[in-house]
Design a protein around this motif. Structure first.
Motif, PDB file in Angstrom:
ATOM      1  N   CYS A 268       0.778  -1.156   0.143  1.00 49.12           N
ATOM      2  CA  CYS A 268      -0.008   0.090  -0.058  1.00 49.12           C
ATOM      3  C   CYS A 268       0.837   1.230  -0.021  1.00 49.12           C
ATOM      4  CB  CYS A 268      -1.178   0.210   1.182  1.00 49.12           C
ATOM      5  SG  CYS A 268      -0.112  -0.130   2.980  1.00 49.12           S
ATOM      6  N   THR A 269       0.287   2.267  -0.073  1.00 48.48           N
ATOM      7  CA  THR A 269       1.021   3.744  -0.116  1.00 48.48           C
ATOM      8  C   THR A 269       0.332   4.610   0.826  1.00 48.48           C
ATOM      9  OG1 THR A 269      -0.118   4.345  -1.898  1.00 48.48           O
ATOM     10  CG2 THR A 269       1.703   3.590  -2.346  1.00 48.48           C
ATOM     11  N   PHE A 270       1.097   5.501   1.288  1.00 52.21           N
ATOM     12  CA  PHE A 270       0.794   6.649   2.216  1.00 52.21           C
ATOM     13  C   PHE A 270       1.168   8.085   1.480  1.00 52.21           C
ATOM     14  CE2 PHE A 270       1.469   3.027   4.610  1.00 52.21           C
ATOM     15  CZ  PHE A 270       0.215   2.816   5.459  1.00 52.21           C
ATOM     16  N   SER A 271       0.163   8.841   1.108  1.00 50.92           N
ATOM     17  CA  SER A 271       0.765  10.229   0.689  1.00 50.92           C
ATOM     18  C   SER A 271      -0.049  11.573   1.540  1.00 50.92           C
ATOM     19  CB  SER A 271       0.139  10.335  -0.870  1.00 50.92           C
ATOM     20  OG  SER A 271      -1.201  10.030  -0.892  1.00 50.92           O
ATOM     21  N   GLY A 272       0.958  12.333   1.701  1.00 45.85           N
ATOM     22  CA  GLY A 272       0.288  13.638   2.347  1.00 45.85           C
ATOM     23  C   GLY A 272       1.318  14.564   2.536  1.00 45.85           C
ATOM     24  N   HIS A 273       2.555  14.453   2.029  1.00 53.02           N
ATOM     25  CA  HIS A 273       3.846  15.466   1.982  1.00 53.02           C
ATOM     26  C   HIS A 273       3.794  16.238   0.593  1.00 53.02           C
ATOM     27  CE1 HIS A 273       5.265  14.912   5.899  1.00 53.02           C
ATOM     28  NE2 HIS A 273       5.175  13.632   5.848  1.00 53.02           N
ATOM     29  N   HIS A 274       4.124  17.495   0.609  1.00 52.82           N
ATOM     30  CA  HIS A 274       4.221  17.987  -0.674  1.00 52.82           C
ATOM     31  C   HIS A 274       5.843  18.095  -1.146  1.00 52.82           C
ATOM     32  CE1 HIS A 274       0.522  19.797   0.539  1.00 52.82           C
ATOM     33  NE2 HIS A 274       0.949  20.376   1.563  1.00 52.82           N
ATOM     34  N   GLY A 275       6.685  17.365  -0.515  1.00 52.52           N
ATOM     35  CA  GLY A 275       7.917  17.368  -0.847  1.00 52.52           C
ATOM     36  C   GLY A 275       8.725  16.117  -0.574  1.00 52.52           C
ATOM     37  N   PRO A 276       9.890  15.797  -0.998  1.00 48.51           N
ATOM     38  CA  PRO A 276      10.472  14.571  -0.593  1.00 48.51           C
ATOM     39  C   PRO A 276      10.311  14.179   1.053  1.00 48.51           C
ATOM     40  CG  PRO A 276      12.122  15.826  -1.910  1.00 48.51           C
ATOM     41  CD  PRO A 276      10.912  16.737  -1.528  1.00 48.51           C
ATOM     42  N   ILE A 277      10.470  12.740   1.245  1.00 51.63           N
ATOM     43  CA  ILE A 277      10.139  12.340   2.680  1.00 51.63           C
ATOM     44  C   ILE A 277      11.801  12.079   3.104  1.00 51.63           C
ATOM     45  CG2 ILE A 277       9.643  10.519   4.058  1.00 51.63           C
ATOM     46  CD1 ILE A 277       7.119  10.452   2.291  1.00 51.63           C
ATOM     47  N   TYR A 278      12.382  13.148   3.971  1.00 49.22           N
ATOM     48  CA  TYR A 278      13.634  13.125   4.473  1.00 49.22           C
ATOM     49  C   TYR A 278      13.845  11.970   5.638  1.00 49.22           C
ATOM     50  CZ  TYR A 278      14.529  16.814   1.409  1.00 49.22           C
ATOM     51  OH  TYR A 278      14.910  17.601   0.239  1.00 49.22           O
ATOM     52  N   ALA A 279      12.923  11.669   6.335  1.00 47.92           N
ATOM     53  CA  ALA A 279      13.075  10.706   7.582  1.00 47.92           C
ATOM     54  C   ALA A 279      11.586  10.103   7.620  1.00 47.92           C
ATOM     55  CB  ALA A 279      13.018  11.604   8.805  1.00 47.92           C
ATOM     56  N   LEU A 280      11.825   8.703   7.776  1.00 47.09           N
ATOM     57  CA  LEU A 280      10.917   7.813   8.131  1.00 47.09           C
ATOM     58  C   LEU A 280      11.230   6.729   9.213  1.00 47.09           C
ATOM     59  CD1 LEU A 280       8.127   6.335   7.206  1.00 47.09           C
ATOM     60  CD2 LEU A 280       9.555   5.039   5.449  1.00 47.09           C
ATOM     61  N   GLN A 281      10.442   6.510  10.203  1.00 49.33           N
ATOM     62  CA  GLN A 281      10.724   5.834  11.259  1.00 49.33           C
ATOM     63  C   GLN A 281       9.536   5.255  12.165  1.00 49.33           C
ATOM     64  OE1 GLN A 281      13.299   7.311  14.350  1.00 49.33           O
ATOM     65  NE2 GLN A 281      13.860   5.408  15.252  1.00 49.33           N
ATOM     66  N   ARG A 282       9.487   3.928  12.454  1.00 47.09           N
ATOM     67  CA  ARG A 282       8.350   3.443  13.157  1.00 47.09           C
ATOM     68  C   ARG A 282       8.756   3.769  14.717  1.00 47.09           C
ATOM     69  NH1 ARG A 282       5.001  -0.341  10.816  1.00 47.09           N
ATOM     70  NH2 ARG A 282       5.966  -1.188   8.642  1.00 47.09           N
ATOM     71  N   ASN A 283       7.637   3.963  15.460  1.00 45.25           N
ATOM     72  CA  ASN A 283       7.729   4.137  16.844  1.00 45.25           C
ATOM     73  C   ASN A 283       8.419   2.976  17.520  1.00 45.25           C
ATOM     74  OD1 ASN A 283       6.834   4.300  19.813  1.00 45.25           O
ATOM     75  ND2 ASN A 283       5.846   6.011  19.030  1.00 45.25           N
ATOM     76  N   PRO A 284       9.155   3.025  18.395  1.00 44.83           N
ATOM     77  CA  PRO A 284       9.996   1.744  19.015  1.00 44.83           C
ATOM     78  C   PRO A 284       8.999   1.072  19.890  1.00 44.83           C
ATOM     79  CG  PRO A 284      10.966   3.896  19.765  1.00 44.83           C
ATOM     80  CD  PRO A 284      10.223   4.251  18.869  1.00 44.83           C
ATOM     81  N   PHE A 285       7.845   1.760  20.298  1.00 45.49           N
ATOM     82  CA  PHE A 285       6.998   1.160  21.371  1.00 45.49           C
ATOM     83  C   PHE A 285       5.941   0.489  20.708  1.00 45.49           C
ATOM     84  CE2 PHE A 285       9.670   3.970  23.843  1.00 45.49           C
ATOM     85  CZ  PHE A 285       9.971   3.160  24.911  1.00 45.49           C
ATOM     86  N   TYR A 286       5.175   1.210  19.866  1.00 44.87           N
ATOM     87  CA  TYR A 286       4.202   0.815  18.820  1.00 44.87           C
ATOM     88  C   TYR A 286       4.419   0.965  17.354  1.00 44.87           C
ATOM     89  CZ  TYR A 286       2.186   2.482  23.301  1.00 44.87           C
ATOM     90  OH  TYR A 286       2.027   2.527  24.457  1.00 44.87           O
TER      91      TYR A 286
END
Length: 613
Positions: A358-376
């Motif tokens: 699947c895809t998630f779209s919502g930013h107007h520019g490049p995504i410079y950081a992407l990280q899951r929450n370490p607890f959730y």
């Protein structure tokens, strides 16, 4: 009756017997007084004595054994597992446990040991000797601590031509070393004399790097191997993947061939959770994700094209900038693209269409950081354009939480490894923002101006107390945050869990409402398509009615103008025939007569419309 017990012991057991007797006194020594010595007696009141030589010194020597210290390392592995089972692989351990639990010998052994342990368990349930019945922590703590952060060290690029610190990586064991990748990301603006080296810094020695890494092309990303701290993987500006072994020196140990490498700079490279600890994968703006094994790094083991249409066409692929991999989810990974879209993938899928989930779209520019929450892990953070967004895998159409739009561009972000509600961001104005969503969601809990130039990279230490940020001029600043930002607060996990669940539920309701509205609009569109011909006829009728009304207005205006022209001619004729005043009076009488006739006609029409009694 008195009970008496006599204890007996031999005289020889008391030791040698001492016999005492009386006798006359004896003089052992007699020293009579000496008058000459009495004359040399000096009263100290005080006394100054002149001497020619130094005071007497005594010498003492002791022969002791020399103590030698030696540091030795031990390779410790989790015991009890068979050789064919890797305890670090969750799937293998679960499969082995299920296999053992079905064995009859295991069941009999557990039943026998259960009776032995039951007695101890009942004793522990009877009284808890470690229980604190007057625990002071039960009282509500109100912390008045002022949130703060201070600079510990600054590591500057030793080269004259400064480069951007594009990526940071902490040493996996003691966190006493920091690997920094340096590169110039401005397209075709790199200086010819610019150095290609990247460095490994010792936190206690900021003056000189501990080791220089010498690639064939500037490094954009650099990561330590979590299983072997001597091995690092790096992504080069020319698209190659390089591997270093610090035990072998500064030169590249393994390098991918340029024919089978990426065609654009490698912005993301991460290690995978594997038995050998030699597998990794990389992403580039050429739209490809490649998997590698450093034992045979000449060409990739697998390639996935980031084509959201799921056709695998490289021309339609989205450029990948960031990667996210969670070891607890070994088959899943996420990719952040230049177009502001996050792509969720499954590596173990059989077809290319199934690999892109699947895809998630919502930013107007490049995504410079992407990280899951370490607890959730179901909730992840993305950084792009001027805002930070928090997503849930259960809500794919929109994010569940987001920050306000800042004046400066946000360049990087990361969760705190110790607190589920805290994350850090860096901006183009040289500011580090620390957010605490339990405390405040509209503004950062702490904003710190680190340097005058732009910040491009950020990395948080495992203990959450130290974070390093790299700037545009190659300066890496090490910051220490206050305990309030790195120590887990009371009920923080429950609070963040409820916040995430509440916002996810709200977004689901909004998505359902939007879906319903889209279905209604789709139904209306289909209805319009079915009634296409009728709609065309009705449109023609409306046009005909509009034209008819338009021409009626024109005819009315033309009649009015003709009436005015006739009146003017009649006035001129009367004026010529009868004279000025008489002609004018005659014209007025004629107008009055016409008005009376029109009024009578209107009254007759009203009488006809009135109902009869």
């Amino acid at each position: 009756m008195e009970i008496v017990y006599v204890y007996l012991k031999k005289r020889s057991e008391f030791g040698k017997q001492c016999n005492f007797s009386d006798r006359q006194a004896e003089l052992s020594i007699d020293i009579p007084p000496n008058p000459q010595l009495m004359e040399q007696f000096v009263v100290r009141d005080p006394v100054d004595t002149g001497i020619q030589c130094s005071t007497d010194m005594s010498e003492h020597e002791v022969n002791t054994e020399r103590f030698e210290m030696e540091t030795r390392g031990i390779n410790h592995l989790e015991g009890g597992w068979p050789k064919d089972v890797n305890p670090l692989e969750l799937e293998q351990t679960i499969r082995f446990r299920k296999k053992v639990e079905k064995d009859e010998n295991y069941i009999n052994a557990i039943l026998q040991l259960g009776y032995v342990m039951e007695h101890c368990i009942k004793q522990n349930n009877a009284i808890d000797i470690y229980g604190e019945y007057f625990d002071e922590d039960d009282s509500v703590e109100v912390s008045d601590e002022v949130l703060s952060a201070k600079t510990i060290n600054v590591f500057r690029d030793p080269n004259e031509i400064k480069r951007t610190a594009t990526h940071l990586s902490w040493h996996p064991d003691a966190n006493r070393k920091l690997a920094v990748a340096y590169s110039c990301l401005d397209f075709q603006r790199a200086n010819v004399n610019m150095s290609l080296e990247s460095f490994i810094w010792d936190l206690e020695n900021p003056n000189k790097p501990e080791l220089s890494l010498k690639p064939a092309s500037p490094l954009v990303t650099l990561e330590y191997n979590p299983k072997d701290a001597h091995v690092l993987i790096g992504g080069c500006y020319n698209g190659q993947i390089a591997c270093w072994d610090t035990r072998k020196g500064s030169l590249v140990a393994e390098l991918s061939t340029i024919e089978f490498s990426h065609r654009d700079p490698v912005f993301g490279a991460l290690w995978l959770q594997s038995k050998t600890g030699t597998e990794c994968f990389s992403a580039s703006t050429d739209g490809q994700v490649m998997w590698w094994d450093i034992r045979k790094i000449s060409e990739p083991t697998e390639i996935l094209v980031m084509d959201v249409s799921r056709k695998g066409i490289l021309e339609n692929a989205l450029g990948a900038i960031t990667l996210e991999f969670e070891p607890t989810m070994p088959t899943k990974f996420m990719v952040g693209t230049e177009q502001g879209v996050v792509i969720s993938c499954n590596r173990k899928a059989k077809t290319i269409a199934e690999k892109i989930v699947c895809t998630f779209s919502g930013h107007h520019g490049p995504i410079y950081a992407l990280q899951r929450n370490p607890f959730y892990p179901k909730n992840f953070l993305t950084v792009g354009d001027w805002a930070v967004r928090i997503w849930s895998e259960e809500s794919r159409e929109s994010c569940i939480m987001w920050t306000k739009y800042h004046m400066a561009y946000i360049t990087d972000g990361a969760w705190s490894p110790q607190r589920p509600a805290v994350f850090f961001t860096t901006k183009m104005d040289g500011t580090v923002d620390i957010w605490d969503f339990v405390f405040k969601q509209s503004d950062p809990a702490l904003s710190l101006k680190v340097c005058d130039e732009a910040l491009f990279s950020l990395k948080v230490q495992d203990n959450g107390c130290f974070l390093a940020c790299g700037s545009q001029l190659g300066t890496t600043t090490l910051l220490e945050v206050s305990p309030g930002l790195c120590n887990l607060q009371r009920n923080e996990k429950n609070a963040m869990s409820s916040i995430f669940e509440r916002e996810t539920r709200r977004e689901k309701i909004l998505e359902a409402r939007h879906r319903e509205m889209r279905l209604k609009e789709k139904g209306r569109a289909e209805l319009r398509d079915e009634e296409g011909d009728e709609t065309k006829v009705s449109q023609e009728q409306l046009l005909a009615i509009a034209e008819e009304e338009f021409f009626d207005v024109i005819k009315t205006e033309m009649k009015r103008r003709e009436t005015g022209t006739k009146k003017a001619k009649r006035y001129d004729e009367l004026e010529t025939e009868e004279g000025g005043m008489e002609g004018e009076q005659h014209l007025e009488d004629e107008e009055y007569r016409q008005d009376d006739e029109e009024q009578e006609e209107e009254e007759e029409e009203e009488d006809e419309k009135m109902p009869k009694e």
